[in-house]
Design a protein around this motif. Structure first.
Motif, PDB file in Angstrom:
ATOM      1  N   PRO A  49       0.802  -1.235   0.000  1.00  0.00           N
ATOM      2  CA  PRO A  49       0.000   0.000   0.000  1.00  0.00           C
ATOM      3  C   PRO A  49       0.833   1.283   0.000  1.00  0.00           C
ATOM      4  O   PRO A  49       0.519   2.204  -0.761  1.00  0.00           O
ATOM      5  CB  PRO A  49      -0.858  -0.118   1.263  1.00  0.00           C
ATOM      6  CG  PRO A  49      -0.966  -1.565   1.493  1.00  0.00           C
ATOM      7  CD  PRO A  49       0.343  -2.147   1.054  1.00  0.00           C
ATOM      8  N   PRO A  50       1.910   1.388   0.796  1.00  0.00           N
ATOM      9  CA  PRO A  50       2.700   2.621   0.693  1.00  0.00           C
ATOM     10  C   PRO A  50       3.345   2.800  -0.678  1.00  0.00           C
ATOM     11  O   PRO A  50       3.400   3.920  -1.196  1.00  0.00           O
ATOM     12  CB  PRO A  50       3.776   2.466   1.767  1.00  0.00           C
ATOM     13  CG  PRO A  50       3.232   1.500   2.726  1.00  0.00           C
ATOM     14  CD  PRO A  50       2.366   0.585   1.939  1.00  0.00           C
ATOM     15  N   LEU A  51       3.813   1.708  -1.271  1.00  0.00           N
ATOM     16  CA  LEU A  51       4.411   1.825  -2.600  1.00  0.00           C
ATOM     17  C   LEU A  51       3.391   2.255  -3.641  1.00  0.00           C
ATOM     18  O   LEU A  51       3.676   3.094  -4.499  1.00  0.00           O
ATOM     19  CB  LEU A  51       5.052   0.503  -3.010  1.00  0.00           C
ATOM     20  CG  LEU A  51       6.325   0.113  -2.277  1.00  0.00           C
ATOM     21  CD1 LEU A  51       6.798  -1.256  -2.711  1.00  0.00           C
ATOM     22  CD2 LEU A  51       7.407   1.145  -2.494  1.00  0.00           C
ATOM     23  N   VAL A  52       2.184   1.690  -3.564  1.00  0.00           N
ATOM     24  CA  VAL A  52       1.127   2.070  -4.507  1.00  0.00           C
ATOM     25  C   VAL A  52       0.740   3.533  -4.312  1.00  0.00           C
ATOM     26  O   VAL A  52       0.558   4.273  -5.288  1.00  0.00           O
ATOM     27  CB  VAL A  52      -0.091   1.135  -4.342  1.00  0.00           C
ATOM     28  CG1 VAL A  52      -1.302   1.665  -5.069  1.00  0.00           C
ATOM     29  CG2 VAL A  52       0.255  -0.258  -4.818  1.00  0.00           C
ATOM     30  N   MET A  53       0.661   3.968  -3.069  1.00  0.00           N
ATOM     31  CA  MET A  53       0.262   5.356  -2.816  1.00  0.00           C
ATOM     32  C   MET A  53       1.355   6.338  -3.211  1.00  0.00           C
ATOM     33  O   MET A  53       1.063   7.424  -3.717  1.00  0.00           O
ATOM     34  CB  MET A  53      -0.143   5.519  -1.367  1.00  0.00           C
ATOM     35  CG  MET A  53      -1.435   4.826  -1.064  1.00  0.00           C
ATOM     36  SD  MET A  53      -2.036   5.204   0.567  1.00  0.00           S
ATOM     37  CE  MET A  53      -3.729   4.748   0.403  1.00  0.00           C
ATOM     38  N   VAL A  54       2.606   5.986  -3.008  1.00  0.00           N
ATOM     39  CA  VAL A  54       3.697   6.856  -3.457  1.00  0.00           C
ATOM     40  C   VAL A  54       3.704   6.933  -4.977  1.00  0.00           C
ATOM     41  O   VAL A  54       3.863   8.020  -5.558  1.00  0.00           O
ATOM     42  CB  VAL A  54       5.053   6.354  -2.915  1.00  0.00           C
ATOM     43  CG1 VAL A  54       6.221   6.985  -3.635  1.00  0.00           C
ATOM     44  CG2 VAL A  54       5.146   6.626  -1.432  1.00  0.00           C
ATOM     45  N   LEU A  55       3.513   5.797  -5.635  1.00  0.00           N
ATOM     46  CA  LEU A  55       3.464   5.790  -7.094  1.00  0.00           C
ATOM     47  C   LEU A  55       2.273   6.592  -7.611  1.00  0.00           C
ATOM     48  O   LEU A  55       2.401   7.356  -8.577  1.00  0.00           O
ATOM     49  CB  LEU A  55       3.401   4.353  -7.599  1.00  0.00           C
ATOM     50  CG  LEU A  55       3.438   4.158  -9.101  1.00  0.00           C
ATOM     51  CD1 LEU A  55       4.785   4.615  -9.653  1.00  0.00           C
ATOM     52  CD2 LEU A  55       3.182   2.713  -9.457  1.00  0.00           C
ATOM     53  N   ALA A  56       1.126   6.459  -6.966  1.00  0.00           N
ATOM     54  CA  ALA A  56      -0.057   7.221  -7.383  1.00  0.00           C
ATOM     55  C   ALA A  56       0.150   8.713  -7.169  1.00  0.00           C
ATOM     56  O   ALA A  56      -0.252   9.520  -8.010  1.00  0.00           O
ATOM     57  CB  ALA A  56      -1.285   6.736  -6.611  1.00  0.00           C
ATOM     58  N   LEU A  77      -6.194  11.695  -9.515  1.00  0.00           N
ATOM     59  CA  LEU A  77      -6.120  11.454  -8.073  1.00  0.00           C
ATOM     60  C   LEU A  77      -5.826  12.765  -7.372  1.00  0.00           C
ATOM     61  O   LEU A  77      -4.992  13.537  -7.817  1.00  0.00           O
ATOM     62  CB  LEU A  77      -5.000  10.443  -7.786  1.00  0.00           C
ATOM     63  CG  LEU A  77      -4.740  10.093  -6.342  1.00  0.00           C
ATOM     64  CD1 LEU A  77      -5.883   9.255  -5.803  1.00  0.00           C
ATOM     65  CD2 LEU A  77      -3.444   9.340  -6.215  1.00  0.00           C
ATOM     66  N   THR A  78      -6.515  12.992  -6.304  1.00  0.00           N
ATOM     67  CA  THR A  78      -6.229  14.177  -5.489  1.00  0.00           C
ATOM     68  C   THR A  78      -5.563  13.721  -4.202  1.00  0.00           C
ATOM     69  O   THR A  78      -6.038  12.819  -3.527  1.00  0.00           O
ATOM     70  CB  THR A  78      -7.521  14.953  -5.160  1.00  0.00           C
ATOM     71  OG1 THR A  78      -8.411  14.086  -4.479  1.00  0.00           O
ATOM     72  CG2 THR A  78      -8.173  15.476  -6.424  1.00  0.00           C
ATOM     73  N   THR A  79      -4.446  14.310  -3.901  1.00  0.00           N
ATOM     74  CA  THR A  79      -3.730  13.969  -2.676  1.00  0.00           C
ATOM     75  C   THR A  79      -4.059  15.011  -1.624  1.00  0.00           C
ATOM     76  O   THR A  79      -3.304  15.942  -1.386  1.00  0.00           O
ATOM     77  CB  THR A  79      -2.222  13.901  -2.918  1.00  0.00           C
ATOM     78  OG1 THR A  79      -1.812  15.107  -3.539  1.00  0.00           O
ATOM     79  CG2 THR A  79      -1.866  12.745  -3.801  1.00  0.00           C
ATOM     80  N   ASP A  80      -5.191  14.824  -1.002  1.00  0.00           N
ATOM     81  CA  ASP A  80      -5.641  15.738   0.034  1.00  0.00           C
ATOM     82  C   ASP A  80      -5.636  15.009   1.380  1.00  0.00           C
ATOM     83  O   ASP A  80      -5.004  13.964   1.525  1.00  0.00           O
ATOM     84  CB  ASP A  80      -7.033  16.285  -0.304  1.00  0.00           C
ATOM     85  CG  ASP A  80      -8.053  15.177  -0.531  1.00  0.00           C
ATOM     86  OD1 ASP A  80      -7.652  14.002  -0.526  1.00  0.00           O
ATOM     87  OD2 ASP A  80      -9.238  15.494  -0.690  1.00  0.00           O
ATOM     88  N   GLY A  81      -6.333  15.535   2.317  1.00  0.00           N
ATOM     89  CA  GLY A  81      -6.376  14.930   3.649  1.00  0.00           C
ATOM     90  C   GLY A  81      -7.002  13.547   3.657  1.00  0.00           C
ATOM     91  O   GLY A  81      -6.578  12.671   4.423  1.00  0.00           O
ATOM     92  N   ASN A  82      -8.012  13.325   2.826  1.00  0.00           N
ATOM     93  CA  ASN A  82      -8.649  12.001   2.784  1.00  0.00           C
ATOM     94  C   ASN A  82      -7.704  10.927   2.254  1.00  0.00           C
ATOM     95  O   ASN A  82      -7.750   9.783   2.690  1.00  0.00           O
ATOM     96  CB  ASN A  82      -9.915  12.044   1.922  1.00  0.00           C
ATOM     97  CG  ASN A  82     -11.027  12.772   2.620  1.00  0.00           C
ATOM     98  OD1 ASN A  82     -11.111  12.760   3.844  1.00  0.00           O
ATOM     99  ND2 ASN A  82     -11.870  13.430   1.847  1.00  0.00           N
ATOM    100  N   PHE A  83      -6.865  11.309   1.288  1.00  0.00           N
ATOM    101  CA  PHE A  83      -5.879  10.371   0.755  1.00  0.00           C
ATOM    102  C   PHE A  83      -4.946   9.894   1.864  1.00  0.00           C
ATOM    103  O   PHE A  83      -4.700   8.697   2.021  1.00  0.00           O
ATOM    104  CB  PHE A  83      -5.083  11.058  -0.358  1.00  0.00           C
ATOM    105  CG  PHE A  83      -3.988  10.218  -0.943  1.00  0.00           C
ATOM    106  CD1 PHE A  83      -4.265   9.264  -1.895  1.00  0.00           C
ATOM    107  CD2 PHE A  83      -2.672  10.399  -0.548  1.00  0.00           C
ATOM    108  CE1 PHE A  83      -3.258   8.494  -2.444  1.00  0.00           C
ATOM    109  CE2 PHE A  83      -1.665   9.639  -1.089  1.00  0.00           C
ATOM    110  CZ  PHE A  83      -1.956   8.684  -2.039  1.00  0.00           C
TER     111      PHE A  83
END
Length: 131
Positions: A49-56, A77-83
């Motif tokens: 999950p961290p790798l996928v989120m960093v890639l996203a 993709l929006t990298t806001d507080g919910n992300f």
């Protein structure tokens, strides 16, 4: 090791440096961690999950990729507080499951032999207890 099992012998080895003595719980706990194939696979799954989120996050802010896809800045993709809330919830769930599997096996022998006060009575600083 319990004295009533009659296998206790005094420690004859060398002493560890004083700066690393607070890591004894981690060293003893991580010995059995990699013996289980399931826990090793689970630890590997915790890294995805961290790798996928960093890639996203990288792909959503890569202007060249966004131009190739024809997307605007707010498209994929929006990298806001919910992300980051989702990220912390996923990692928290993994940490909870890992603690639920490893914790009882680490603490049960100490509780049954009455050795828990030995751990809690050590002269560690607050920072060492937190670490």
């Amino acid at each position: 090791m319990a004295v009533h099992r009659r296998t206790y012998r005094g420690y004859a080895g060398g002493l560890t440096p004083s700066w690393s003595r607070f890591l004894i719980l981690y060293r003893q706990g991580s010995r059995g961690l990699y013996n289980s194939r399931f826990l090793t696979m689970f630890l590997m799954a915790c890294f995805f999950p961290p790798l996928v989120m960093v890639l996203a996050t990288y792909l959503s802010h890569n202007s060249t990729l966004l131009l190739l896809l024809g997307e605007r800045k707010s498209g994929i993709l929006t990298t806001d507080g919910n992300f980051f809330l989702w990220f912390l919830q996923i990692q928290g769930a993994f940490a909870y499951v890992l603690t639920a599997f490893l914790g009882p096996g680490l603490i049960a022998p100490d509780v049954s032999n009455g050795a828990l006060p030995l751990y809690l009575g050590r002269p560690f600083s607050r920072t060492e207890y937190i670490l």
